[in-house]
Design a protein around this motif. Structure first.
Motif, PDB file in Angstrom:
ATOM      1  N   LEU A 215       0.829  -1.214   0.000  1.00 48.01           N
ATOM      2  CA  LEU A 215       0.000   0.000   0.000  1.00 48.01           C
ATOM      3  C   LEU A 215       0.859   1.259   0.000  1.00 48.01           C
ATOM      4  O   LEU A 215       0.547   2.226  -0.696  1.00 48.01           O
ATOM      5  N   ALA A 216       1.948   1.242   0.753  1.00 48.83           N
ATOM      6  CA  ALA A 216       2.817   2.417   0.805  1.00 48.83           C
ATOM      7  C   ALA A 216       3.474   2.675  -0.557  1.00 48.83           C
ATOM      8  O   ALA A 216       3.495   3.819  -1.038  1.00 48.83           O
ATOM      9  N   ILE A 217       3.992   1.634  -1.167  1.00 50.85           N
ATOM     10  CA  ILE A 217       4.638   1.789  -2.478  1.00 50.85           C
ATOM     11  C   ILE A 217       3.611   2.189  -3.530  1.00 50.85           C
ATOM     12  O   ILE A 217       3.874   3.048  -4.378  1.00 50.85           O
ATOM     13  N   PHE A 218       2.422   1.592  -3.464  1.00 51.78           N
ATOM     14  CA  PHE A 218       1.387   1.942  -4.421  1.00 51.78           C
ATOM     15  C   PHE A 218       0.906   3.373  -4.221  1.00 51.78           C
ATOM     16  O   PHE A 218       0.595   4.070  -5.191  1.00 51.78           O
ATOM     17  N   ALA A 219       0.863   3.845  -2.969  1.00 49.07           N
ATOM     18  CA  ALA A 219       0.489   5.244  -2.712  1.00 49.07           C
ATOM     19  C   ALA A 219       1.537   6.189  -3.300  1.00 49.07           C
ATOM     20  O   ALA A 219       1.180   7.226  -3.876  1.00 49.07           O
ATOM     21  N   LEU A 220       2.804   5.845  -3.166  1.00 47.56           N
ATOM     22  CA  LEU A 220       3.857   6.653  -3.789  1.00 47.56           C
ATOM     23  C   LEU A 220       3.714   6.667  -5.305  1.00 47.56           C
ATOM     24  O   LEU A 220       3.897   7.708  -5.946  1.00 47.56           O
ATOM     25  N   PHE A 221       3.372   5.513  -5.878  1.00 45.26           N
ATOM     26  CA  PHE A 221       3.127   5.434  -7.311  1.00 45.26           C
ATOM     27  C   PHE A 221       1.965   6.348  -7.701  1.00 45.26           C
ATOM     28  O   PHE A 221       2.024   7.051  -8.712  1.00 45.26           O
TER      29      PHE A 221
ATOM     30  N   ALA B  44       3.058   9.972  -7.561  1.00 44.79           N
ATOM     31  CA  ALA B  44       3.937  10.250  -8.697  1.00 44.79           C
ATOM     32  C   ALA B  44       3.145  10.335  -9.995  1.00 44.79           C
ATOM     33  O   ALA B  44       3.406  11.201 -10.835  1.00 44.79           O
ATOM     34  N   LEU B  45       2.166   9.464 -10.150  1.00 43.63           N
ATOM     35  CA  LEU B  45       1.329   9.496 -11.355  1.00 43.63           C
ATOM     36  C   LEU B  45       0.531  10.799 -11.436  1.00 43.63           C
ATOM     37  O   LEU B  45       0.464  11.428 -12.495  1.00 43.63           O
ATOM     38  N   LEU B  46      -0.040  11.213 -10.321  1.00 45.92           N
ATOM     39  CA  LEU B  46      -0.774  12.481 -10.309  1.00 45.92           C
ATOM     40  C   LEU B  46       0.154  13.668 -10.566  1.00 45.92           C
ATOM     41  O   LEU B  46      -0.204  14.596 -11.296  1.00 45.92           O
ATOM     42  N   GLY B  47       1.337  13.648  -9.972  1.00 50.17           N
ATOM     43  CA  GLY B  47       2.302  14.716 -10.203  1.00 50.17           C
ATOM     44  C   GLY B  47       2.761  14.760 -11.649  1.00 50.17           C
ATOM     45  O   GLY B  47       2.870  15.846 -12.242  1.00 50.17           O
ATOM     46  N   PHE B  48       3.018  13.605 -12.218  1.00 54.05           N
ATOM     47  CA  PHE B  48       3.413  13.558 -13.631  1.00 54.05           C
ATOM     48  C   PHE B  48       2.290  14.063 -14.525  1.00 54.05           C
ATOM     49  O   PHE B  48       2.535  14.789 -15.489  1.00 54.05           O
ATOM     50  N   GLU B  49       1.070  13.684 -14.217  1.00 51.57           N
ATOM     51  CA  GLU B  49      -0.073  14.135 -15.015  1.00 51.57           C
ATOM     52  C   GLU B  49      -0.220  15.655 -14.939  1.00 51.57           C
ATOM     53  O   GLU B  49      -0.473  16.313 -15.942  1.00 51.57           O
ATOM     54  N   TYR B  50      -0.053  16.213 -13.749  1.00 56.05           N
ATOM     55  CA  TYR B  50      -0.138  17.668 -13.581  1.00 56.05           C
ATOM     56  C   TYR B  50       0.964  18.358 -14.382  1.00 56.05           C
ATOM     57  O   TYR B  50       0.743  19.367 -15.034  1.00 56.05           O
ATOM     58  N   TRP B  51       2.171  17.778 -14.335  1.00 55.43           N
ATOM     59  CA  TRP B  51       3.287  18.347 -15.076  1.00 55.43           C
ATOM     60  C   TRP B  51       3.069  18.207 -16.589  1.00 55.43           C
ATOM     61  O   TRP B  51       3.373  19.119 -17.358  1.00 55.43           O
TER      62      TRP B  51
ATOM     63  N   ALA C 249      -7.720   7.620 -12.324  1.00 51.49           N
ATOM     64  CA  ALA C 249      -8.483   6.873 -11.317  1.00 51.49           C
ATOM     65  C   ALA C 249      -8.552   5.397 -11.686  1.00 51.49           C
ATOM     66  O   ALA C 249      -8.502   4.523 -10.812  1.00 51.49           O
ATOM     67  N   GLY C 250      -8.643   5.116 -12.979  1.00 52.58           N
ATOM     68  CA  GLY C 250      -8.669   3.736 -13.437  1.00 52.58           C
ATOM     69  C   GLY C 250      -7.360   3.009 -13.217  1.00 52.58           C
ATOM     70  O   GLY C 250      -7.334   1.784 -13.136  1.00 52.58           O
ATOM     71  N   LEU C 251      -6.274   3.734 -13.118  1.00 53.36           N
ATOM     72  CA  LEU C 251      -4.986   3.109 -12.821  1.00 53.36           C
ATOM     73  C   LEU C 251      -4.772   2.930 -11.320  1.00 53.36           C
ATOM     74  O   LEU C 251      -4.038   2.040 -10.899  1.00 53.36           O
ATOM     75  N   ILE C 252      -5.420   3.758 -10.511  1.00 55.10           N
ATOM     76  CA  ILE C 252      -5.197   3.726  -9.069  1.00 55.10           C
ATOM     77  C   ILE C 252      -6.209   2.844  -8.324  1.00 55.10           C
ATOM     78  O   ILE C 252      -5.824   1.983  -7.534  1.00 55.10           O
ATOM     79  N   LEU C 253      -7.483   3.040  -8.547  1.00 52.01           N
ATOM     80  CA  LEU C 253      -8.510   2.345  -7.763  1.00 52.01           C
ATOM     81  C   LEU C 253      -8.500   0.823  -7.910  1.00 52.01           C
ATOM     82  O   LEU C 253      -8.591   0.118  -6.896  1.00 52.01           O
ATOM     83  N   PRO C 254      -8.373   0.269  -9.119  1.00 48.75           N
ATOM     84  CA  PRO C 254      -8.291  -1.196  -9.192  1.00 48.75           C
ATOM     85  C   PRO C 254      -7.060  -1.762  -8.481  1.00 48.75           C
ATOM     86  O   PRO C 254      -7.119  -2.835  -7.889  1.00 48.75           O
TER      87      PRO C 254
END
Length: 138
Positions: A74-80, A83-90, A107-112
């Motif tokens: 869960l911790a590693i996935f939360a970091l992912f 990072a995904l949200l930050g990359f998307e914003y950038w 959301a489709g990459l995170i929630l499942p």
């Protein structure tokens, strides 16, 4: 043999849970062809986390190892996810309209993935606890 059966069932249940969530998100957001990436991610995440929990079953204190595997996953996935949200914003240059348009696939990459980790943890922890009771543990 019990660990292999548990891992096989974990893999099946994680594919089922992740696939249902991805499918429901795709329908709810009116997704198109780009959502194929989400379904591929469900398969890859299911395989990776099934392997993580498979290895955890062979520890001396399996229940504690499964709990630790869940926490670290869960911790590693939360970091992912961050990072995904930050990359998307950038990537969209801070344009909020484009960011909102891309949120369904994010959301489709995170929630499942979160569902896969939770299903794997709950099922493997239950099976490890059942094995302890069979062996006469407390």
């Amino acid at each position: 043999m019990r660990a292999f059966l548990t891992s096989f069932m974990t893999l099946f249940l994680s594919f089922l849970a992740g696939g249902i969530i991805a499918q429901q998100l795709a329908v709810a957001t009116g997704a198109r062809e780009e959502y194929i990436l989400v379904f591929v991610a469900v398969v890859l995440l299911g395989l990776v986390f099934a392997l993580v929990f498979f290895i955890a079953q062979f520890a001396t204190n399996a229940r504690q190892a499964v709990d630790a595997a869940a926490k670290w996953s869960l911790a590693i996935f939360a970091l992912f996810a961050v990072a995904l949200l930050g990359f998307e914003y950038w990537a969209v240059g801070g344009d909020m309209a484009m960011l909102k348009a891309d949120l369904p696939i994010v959301a489709g990459l995170i929630l499942p993935g979160l569902a896969i980790i939770l299903v794997d943890w709950l099922f493997v922890r239950w099976r490890v606890g059942a094995r302890r009771l069979e062996l006469g543990g407390s």
